[in-house]
Scaffold this motif. Sequence first.
Motif, PDB file in Angstrom:
ATOM      1  N   ILE A   9       0.860  -1.183   0.000  1.00  0.00           N
ATOM      2  CA  ILE A   9       0.000   0.000   0.000  1.00  0.00           C
ATOM      3  C   ILE A   9       0.892   1.228   0.000  1.00  0.00           C
ATOM      4  CG2 ILE A   9      -0.193  -0.096   2.543  1.00  0.00           C
ATOM      5  CD1 ILE A   9      -3.125   1.012   2.085  1.00  0.00           C
ATOM      6  N   GLN A  10       0.461   2.275  -0.700  1.00  0.00           N
ATOM      7  CA  GLN A  10       1.301   3.478  -0.778  1.00  0.00           C
ATOM      8  C   GLN A  10       1.229   4.291   0.502  1.00  0.00           C
ATOM      9  OE1 GLN A  10       1.385   5.774  -4.485  1.00  0.00           O
ATOM     10  NE2 GLN A  10      -0.491   4.655  -4.979  1.00  0.00           N
ATOM     11  N   HIS A  16      -7.540   4.844   4.627  1.00  0.00           N
ATOM     12  CA  HIS A  16      -8.973   5.112   4.719  1.00  0.00           C
ATOM     13  C   HIS A  16      -9.757   3.806   4.650  1.00  0.00           C
ATOM     14  CE1 HIS A  16      -9.037   4.438   0.377  1.00  0.00           C
ATOM     15  NE2 HIS A  16      -7.997   5.266   0.286  1.00  0.00           N
ATOM     16  N   GLY A  18     -11.569   2.531   2.416  1.00  0.00           N
ATOM     17  CA  GLY A  18     -11.384   1.764   1.182  1.00  0.00           C
ATOM     18  C   GLY A  18     -10.143   0.890   1.255  1.00  0.00           C
ATOM     19  N   ASN A  19      -9.041   1.476   1.737  1.00  0.00           N
ATOM     20  CA  ASN A  19      -7.811   0.708   1.921  1.00  0.00           C
ATOM     21  C   ASN A  19      -8.034  -0.446   2.899  1.00  0.00           C
ATOM     22  OD1 ASN A  19      -6.020   3.817   2.095  1.00  0.00           O
ATOM     23  ND2 ASN A  19      -6.244   2.525   0.293  1.00  0.00           N
ATOM     24  N   GLY A  22     -10.680  -2.972   1.266  1.00  0.00           N
ATOM     25  CA  GLY A  22     -10.173  -3.517   0.009  1.00  0.00           C
ATOM     26  C   GLY A  22      -8.839  -4.214   0.156  1.00  0.00           C
ATOM     27  N   VAL A 155      -5.791  -7.595  -3.206  1.00  0.00           N
ATOM     28  CA  VAL A 155      -5.971  -6.170  -3.511  1.00  0.00           C
ATOM     29  C   VAL A 155      -7.447  -5.843  -3.682  1.00  0.00           C
ATOM     30  CG1 VAL A 155      -3.751  -5.717  -4.668  1.00  0.00           C
ATOM     31  CG2 VAL A 155      -5.664  -6.694  -5.965  1.00  0.00           C
ATOM     32  N   GLY A 156      -7.734  -4.558  -3.739  1.00  0.00           N
ATOM     33  CA  GLY A 156      -9.071  -4.106  -4.090  1.00  0.00           C
ATOM     34  C   GLY A 156      -9.251  -4.172  -5.598  1.00  0.00           C
ATOM     35  N   ASP A 158      -9.804  -2.067  -7.839  1.00  0.00           N
ATOM     36  CA  ASP A 158      -9.172  -1.041  -8.676  1.00  0.00           C
ATOM     37  C   ASP A 158      -7.802  -1.497  -9.184  1.00  0.00           C
ATOM     38  OD1 ASP A 158      -8.434  -0.851  -5.888  1.00  0.00           O
ATOM     39  OD2 ASP A 158      -7.363   0.980  -6.375  1.00  0.00           O
ATOM     40  N   GLN A 159      -7.266  -2.555  -8.597  1.00  0.00           N
ATOM     41  CA  GLN A 159      -5.932  -3.023  -8.984  1.00  0.00           C
ATOM     42  C   GLN A 159      -5.963  -4.242  -9.913  1.00  0.00           C
ATOM     43  OE1 GLN A 159      -3.017  -1.623  -8.447  1.00  0.00           O
ATOM     44  NE2 GLN A 159      -4.077   0.073  -7.457  1.00  0.00           N
ATOM     45  N   ILE A 195     -14.940   0.997  -2.461  1.00  0.00           N
ATOM     46  CA  ILE A 195     -15.560   2.064  -1.673  1.00  0.00           C
ATOM     47  C   ILE A 195     -15.386   3.391  -2.420  1.00  0.00           C
ATOM     48  CG2 ILE A 195     -15.528   3.268   0.558  1.00  0.00           C
ATOM     49  CD1 ILE A 195     -16.467   0.294   0.662  1.00  0.00           C
ATOM     50  N   LYS A 204     -13.425   6.845  -6.703  1.00  0.00           N
ATOM     51  CA  LYS A 204     -13.226   5.955  -5.566  1.00  0.00           C
ATOM     52  C   LYS A 204     -12.680   6.756  -4.395  1.00  0.00           C
ATOM     53  CE  LYS A 204      -8.453   4.436  -5.899  1.00  0.00           C
ATOM     54  NZ  LYS A 204      -7.594   3.439  -5.284  1.00  0.00           N
ATOM     55  N   MET A 205     -12.878   6.256  -3.210  1.00  0.00           N
ATOM     56  CA  MET A 205     -12.250   6.856  -2.042  1.00  0.00           C
ATOM     57  C   MET A 205     -10.748   6.648  -2.204  1.00  0.00           C
ATOM     58  SD  MET A 205     -13.050   6.100   2.010  1.00  0.00           S
ATOM     59  CE  MET A 205     -14.724   6.730   2.019  1.00  0.00           C
ATOM     60  N   SER A 206      -9.960   7.728  -2.158  1.00  0.00           N
ATOM     61  CA  SER A 206      -8.522   7.584  -2.393  1.00  0.00           C
ATOM     62  C   SER A 206      -7.713   8.557  -1.557  1.00  0.00           C
ATOM     63  CB  SER A 206      -8.211   7.820  -3.878  1.00  0.00           C
ATOM     64  OG  SER A 206      -6.812   7.782  -4.076  1.00  0.00           O
ATOM     65  N   LYS A 207      -6.558   8.071  -1.093  1.00  0.00           N
ATOM     66  CA  LYS A 207      -5.643   8.917  -0.326  1.00  0.00           C
ATOM     67  C   LYS A 207      -5.271  10.166  -1.100  1.00  0.00           C
ATOM     68  CE  LYS A 207      -3.086   5.074   1.083  1.00  0.00           C
ATOM     69  NZ  LYS A 207      -2.531   4.694  -0.214  1.00  0.00           N
TER      70      LYS A 207
HETATM   71  P1  ADP Z   1      -5.054   4.934  -2.621  1.00  0.00           P
HETATM   72  O1  ADP Z   1      -5.722   5.043  -3.961  1.00  0.00           O
HETATM   73  O2  ADP Z   1      -5.956   5.259  -1.514  1.00  0.00           O
HETATM   74  O3  ADP Z   1      -3.757   5.698  -2.579  1.00  0.00           O
HETATM   75  P2  ADP Z   1      -3.450   2.549  -2.921  1.00  0.00           P
HETATM   76  O4  ADP Z   1      -3.257   2.806  -4.379  1.00  0.00           O
HETATM   77  O5  ADP Z   1      -2.271   2.744  -2.020  1.00  0.00           O
HETATM   78  O6  ADP Z   1      -4.692   3.411  -2.396  1.00  0.00           O
HETATM   79  O7  ADP Z   1      -4.027   1.087  -2.753  1.00  0.00           O
HETATM   80  C1  ADP Z   1      -3.777   0.276  -1.623  1.00  0.00           C
HETATM   81  C2  ADP Z   1      -4.773  -0.834  -1.578  1.00  0.00           C
HETATM   82  O8  ADP Z   1      -6.038  -0.323  -1.209  1.00  0.00           O
HETATM   83  C3  ADP Z   1      -4.979  -1.561  -2.919  1.00  0.00           C
HETATM   84  O9  ADP Z   1      -5.110  -2.946  -2.680  1.00  0.00           O
HETATM   85  C4  ADP Z   1      -6.270  -0.998  -3.433  1.00  0.00           C
HETATM   86  O10 ADP Z   1      -6.954  -1.929  -4.246  1.00  0.00           O
HETATM   87  C5  ADP Z   1      -7.028  -0.725  -2.152  1.00  0.00           C
HETATM   88  N1  ADP Z   1      -7.959   0.379  -2.331  1.00  0.00           N
HETATM   89  C6  ADP Z   1      -7.622   1.669  -2.544  1.00  0.00           C
HETATM   90  N2  ADP Z   1      -8.708   2.436  -2.632  1.00  0.00           N
HETATM   91  C7  ADP Z   1      -9.774   1.604  -2.478  1.00  0.00           C
HETATM   92  C8  ADP Z   1     -11.189   1.802  -2.467  1.00  0.00           C
HETATM   93  N3  ADP Z   1     -11.711   3.006  -2.609  1.00  0.00           N
HETATM   94  N4  ADP Z   1     -11.990   0.726  -2.275  1.00  0.00           N
HETATM   95  C9  ADP Z   1     -11.459  -0.500  -2.113  1.00  0.00           C
HETATM   96  N5  ADP Z   1     -10.136  -0.759  -2.116  1.00  0.00           N
HETATM   97  C10 ADP Z   1      -9.294   0.274  -2.294  1.00  0.00           C
END
Ligand code: ADP
Length: 339
Positions: A9-10, A16, A18-19, A22, A155-156, A158-159, A195, A204-207
């Motif tokens: 994870i980054q 959050h 989602g992380n 997911g 992973v979630g 999105d990956q 998420i 998507k919910m993202s950092k």
């Molecule tokens: P972010 O987009 O929040 O920076 P990362 O790219 O670091 O997240 O992803 C870390 C992990 O969290 C991955 O396995 C990714 O699939 C999962 N992940 C990130 N955002 C979500 C989300 N909104 N819903 C479900 N899983 C997520």
Amino acid sequence: SNATIFSMIQPTGQFHLGNYLGAVRVWKDLCDLKSSNNKNDVKLLFGAADLHAITIPKPDAKSFKKTRLEAIASLLSIGIDPKKAIIFTQSGIKQHAELHWILSTFASMGTLNRMTQWKSKAATNDLNNVKLGLFSYPVLQAADILIYKATHVPVGDDQAQHLECTRTLAGLFNNCYKTNLFPLPKTMLAPTKKILSLSNVEKKMSKSDPNQNSLIYLNDPPESIQRKIKKAVTDSITDHFNYNPIERPGLSNLINMISGVQRKSIQDVEKDFSRFNNYRDLKSYIADILIEHLREPRENFNKLVGNPDFLESVIKNGVEAASEIAEKNIQEIKKTMGF
Ligand code: ADP
Ligand code: NA
């Protein structure tokens, strides 16, 4: 079985919901499984992807160090156990970057250009401003996974496309050198749906989202959770809180969150929601569930960040253990290629 389960994870900000749903809670579940079934032949590796974290606008050195330690603290805070999993920072293991170069000679520009995450992050065709590192992100991700010969990657969703790319690169290498050196890693999709942002269901919910109101952080204090859930975009139908991701994406996102956190089916969450007849009460109920669920991780996190020496020692041990595997594998890879 000789499974190697790998994920990262980054460390680009606080984790959050989602992380959590997911990714990192799945990692915790895998740790728990490992102890109860005594599956010592399963290797678990979970890392902070700090090399990936500099493909977006660069954090300053001091806050980057802090965020990296906080990422490790977050993993430990939810119960990921360094005695069961190798916990590391990507930058500590130089073989990731070495294999990235090798794989970049297999990766076609066309494949990379089709990555939806690239398209959404680059958001411009201005070649003078988009960076090579962002374009080759999926190649580094493939190297991350393949350097450990991982068999499973939780992973979630999105990956999912990036993992497809990893399998493509592994297959190209294997075919080129008539070898089975790389297993084709399986995607282990989390049980919870992706998420979405609380303020914009198109995202998507993202950092990396600058709007903090759109995320629930794992260490958000109770008042923030209350406030953010209250503000979450929903709709004006209040007599029937049913799951319908197309027509009611905001509500359905809340249902997904609660279903994930409570490990309940969508139907059971709908049933629980059916006793409310307005969003104000429903949202306060949802916020309470999240606050209670995140209480222990939040308390753990706050203790852990007060002990940076301990966190550094966890990283040091993990980096050592991961480096050992990575060095053995890079030697085999280079030998196969005639280096
Ligand atoms: P972010 O987009 O929040 O920076 P990362 O790219 O670091 O997240 O992803 C870390 C992990 O969290 C991955 O396995 C990714 O699939 C999962 N992940 C990130 N955002 C979500 C989300 N909104 N819903 C479900 N899983 C997520
Ligand atoms: Na991301």
